[in-house]
Design a protein around this motif. Structure first.
Motif, PDB file in Angstrom:
ATOM      1  N   ASN A 120      40.690  41.867  47.383  1.00  0.00           N
ATOM      2  CA  ASN A 120      42.048  41.437  47.073  1.00  0.00           C
ATOM      3  C   ASN A 120      42.948  42.651  47.198  1.00  0.00           C
ATOM      4  O   ASN A 120      42.512  43.705  47.680  1.00  0.00           O
ATOM      5  N   GLU A 121      44.190  42.534  46.756  1.00  0.00           N
ATOM      6  CA  GLU A 121      45.116  43.643  46.893  1.00  0.00           C
ATOM      7  C   GLU A 121      44.706  44.857  46.072  1.00  0.00           C
ATOM      8  O   GLU A 121      45.185  45.962  46.312  1.00  0.00           O
ATOM      9  N   LYS A 180      38.950  44.155  57.625  1.00  0.00           N
ATOM     10  CA  LYS A 180      39.931  44.706  58.547  1.00  0.00           C
ATOM     11  C   LYS A 180      39.330  45.917  59.228  1.00  0.00           C
ATOM     12  O   LYS A 180      38.724  46.765  58.570  1.00  0.00           O
ATOM     13  N   LYS A 188      38.955  47.334  47.422  1.00  0.00           N
ATOM     14  CA  LYS A 188      38.407  47.341  48.771  1.00  0.00           C
ATOM     15  C   LYS A 188      37.318  48.399  48.862  1.00  0.00           C
ATOM     16  O   LYS A 188      37.214  49.305  48.025  1.00  0.00           O
ATOM     17  N   ASP A 237      37.366  48.014  56.544  1.00  0.00           N
ATOM     18  CA  ASP A 237      37.797  47.808  55.158  1.00  0.00           C
ATOM     19  C   ASP A 237      37.365  46.420  54.706  1.00  0.00           C
ATOM     20  O   ASP A 237      37.767  45.405  55.300  1.00  0.00           O
ATOM     21  N   PHE A 238      36.561  46.367  53.662  1.00  0.00           N
ATOM     22  CA  PHE A 238      36.124  45.106  53.073  1.00  0.00           C
ATOM     23  C   PHE A 238      37.011  44.858  51.851  1.00  0.00           C
ATOM     24  O   PHE A 238      36.806  45.446  50.784  1.00  0.00           O
ATOM     25  N   VAL A 239      38.007  43.987  52.036  1.00  0.00           N
ATOM     26  CA  VAL A 239      39.077  43.807  51.070  1.00  0.00           C
ATOM     27  C   VAL A 239      38.817  42.564  50.233  1.00  0.00           C
ATOM     28  O   VAL A 239      38.840  41.435  50.747  1.00  0.00           O
ATOM     29  N   ARG A 275      35.697  50.944  51.986  1.00  0.00           N
ATOM     30  CA  ARG A 275      35.831  51.390  53.375  1.00  0.00           C
ATOM     31  C   ARG A 275      34.527  52.035  53.835  1.00  0.00           C
ATOM     32  O   ARG A 275      33.961  52.894  53.154  1.00  0.00           O
ATOM     33  N   THR A 324      35.987  37.842  50.798  1.00  0.00           N
ATOM     34  CA  THR A 324      36.275  39.186  51.259  1.00  0.00           C
ATOM     35  C   THR A 324      36.851  39.152  52.667  1.00  0.00           C
ATOM     36  O   THR A 324      36.315  38.502  53.567  1.00  0.00           O
ATOM     37  N   GLU A 325      37.938  39.878  52.859  1.00  0.00           N
ATOM     38  CA  GLU A 325      38.570  40.001  54.170  1.00  0.00           C
ATOM     39  C   GLU A 325      38.161  41.330  54.783  1.00  0.00           C
ATOM     40  O   GLU A 325      38.139  42.354  54.106  1.00  0.00           O
TER      41      GLU A 325
END
Length: 492
Positions: free
Chosen positions: A74-75, A28, A78, A70-72, A80, A25-26
């Motif tokens: 993948n595309e 932002k 996510k 934002d816990f992303v 928020r 998880t990315e």
């Protein structure tokens, strides 16, 4: 057929489970901060709250910080989480010591968002999110609903780059949650269903939309439509129901005078923007709303609101704008229902006008909180004034009058104990308001700005409607109110 299949798949997956994400998880982060001092003289033209029971403190220092994470996965997936800290210096969060933990941190966004597998252009959002009903850009946001809502929304294209659909369901109130107070079922919810169909053509954009809300008789509608600093005196229910329905509301905000356990409300409208004649652009909105039409006649409420405006964008140093609005008002009787458009959470206004709760950057205690519903007016704005690099200004003037019968408002003020109408918020046909604001922003750095917002308002009020005490106090202040706010805003 493929699009219809994708829409059906989206609806079927709303209550299903997503597969586990295999990628890391990315995270932002974005956000903003603002700190500003606000000097406001003669709030509500009296220096008191709307009810005339509290006196104002003319100077406050406000601070707000918002963080969007934002816990992303993948595309396509996510989550928020939005957090907010907001208070005045010297109170609650910003006391010198021992801040009030209950008000230190608020969750103001929390939603899951994903794209439907195999239909990547269909997006589902579930949770506490921003819901803004369509409105043309010149008038900022919707006079019916523009706020956070716990909702489920789906957006999808129907015709590429031309027609799309936005639909959703939201629950605004559930007073008793899991269990009602007794073994008798209680209608204690307020639910909303909404649909918009944005149409985009070359030089033209139109968004027809509709919303249906189902209001339970036993829901607690005492939630204020503004904060304690504004103290409008209007409960959430007052913006929906007639004066007659509002008359017998209990202290908990229940609509005790309804015969129906649930009453539907509906709104239909359209937002229009024309850019085909660029640099001249035109904007307009048409809205009709009504509710409780099958209840007692005195409980029904329904009315219109329209607005229109134009701007010229061909100048580098300024954007001139003109605009007007009109809304139906109360007739002579409060016993035949209300002729004003019902609404829930309004955030409408052109040109950052000091009269309306709209686009002010330094938000708390920022304007006169006048209502466009039941009134009409005209105005002009010189927007985006820029003669010096990094410095922009705005100058706006608005004049408005009431469409409400003095007799109806006088009857409500004398006989209804819940402050259904308030002076300066609702105007009779013999009353007017005018407001002027001059706003300045200087970009110190790319994301850091110094902002100053100033406002002046003058009104004329009927003593025979509002009573000697409120009208006399406003007259002592020459029926003038003004504010100066200065602060810093940072966005990252």
């Amino acid at each position: 057929m493929k699009r219809l299949g994708c829409l059906a798949l989206a609806a079927s997956m709303v209550f299903g489970a997503l597969g586990a994400a295999h990628a890391a998880t990315e995270v932002k982060m974005t956000g903003d901060a603002r700190v500003y001092g606000n000097f406001f003289e003669n709030r509500n033209f009296t220096g008191w709250n709307k009810a005339g029971t509290k006196t104002e403190d003319t100077f406050e220092i406000w601070e707000r910080f918002r963080l969007r994470s934002d816990f992303v996965a993948n595309e396509a997936v996510k989550f928020r989480l939005g957090l907010k800290v907001e208070d005045v210096w010297g109170h609650g969060t910003f006391t010198a010591a021992n801040p009030d933990a209950a008000t230190s941190l608020q969750v103001d966004l929390a939603y899951l968002q994903f794209k439907v597998p195999g239909c990547d252009n269909i997006q589902v959002t579930a949770g506490l999110q921003d819901v803004n009903l369509p409105q043309s850009a010149l008038f900022y946001n919707s006079p019916v609903f523009s706020d956070k809502m716990a909702a489920l929304t789906i957006t999808a294209p129907l015709i590429d780059n031309t027609l799309s659909v936005i639909t959703g369901f939201g629950r605004l109130i559930d007073t008793n949650r899991t269990y009602d107070a007794t073994t008798t079922q209680r209608a204690d919810e307020l639910d909303a269903y909404f649909l918009a169909l944005p149409v985009t053509l070359e030089g033209f954009k139109a968004t027809p939309w509709g919303m249906v809300a189902v209001a339970g008789r036993n829901a607690d509608y005492s939630y204020k439509d503004t904060t304690d600093t504004v103290d409008s005196g209007n409960s959430f229910a007052n913006t929906l129901v007639s004066a007659a329905s509002s008359r017998n509301m209990t202290t908990s905000g229940q609509l005790g005078s309804w015969k129906n356990s649930q009453n539907p409300y509906f709104w239909v409208g359209g937002a229009f923007e024309v850019t085909a004649l660029d640099p001249v652009r035109f904007y307009a909105d048409v809205i009709y709303g009504a509710g409780a039409t099958s209840d007692h006649k005195a409980s029904s409420r329904g009315g219109w609101m329209i607005d229109a405006g134009a701007e010229y964008t061909g100048l580098e140093v300024v954007t001139p704008q003109v605009f007007a609005f009109w809304s139906t008002g109360e007739d002579k009787s409060t016993r035949n229902g209300s002729e004003r458009m019902p609404y829930m959470r309004s955030a409408w206004g052109p040109g950052n006008s000091f009269l309306f709760d709209d686009s002010q950057e330094l938000g708390k205690g920022s304007n006169m909180y006048a209502s466009p519903v039941g009134n009409y007016g005209i105005g002009a704005s010189l927007n985006n004034i820029s003669f010096i690099d990094k410095l922009t200004n705005r100058l706006t003037f608005v004049y408005m009058r009431g469409n409400n019968s003095p007799r109806a408002i006088r009857d409500a003020v004398l006989n209804y104990s819940n402050t259904y109408f308030t002076m300066g918020h609702d105007l009779t046909t013999n009353e007017y308001l005018m407001g002027l604001n001059f706003d300045t922003k200087y970009m110190i750095y790319e994301n850091l700005a110094a902002v100053m917002e100033t406002g002046w308002a003058h009104g004329q009020f009927q003593q025979s409607v509002w009573g000697h005490r409120l009208a006399h106090e406003a007259n002592n202040n020459d029926n003038n109110a003004w504010k100066v706010a200065f602060g810093l805003t940072y966005k990252f």
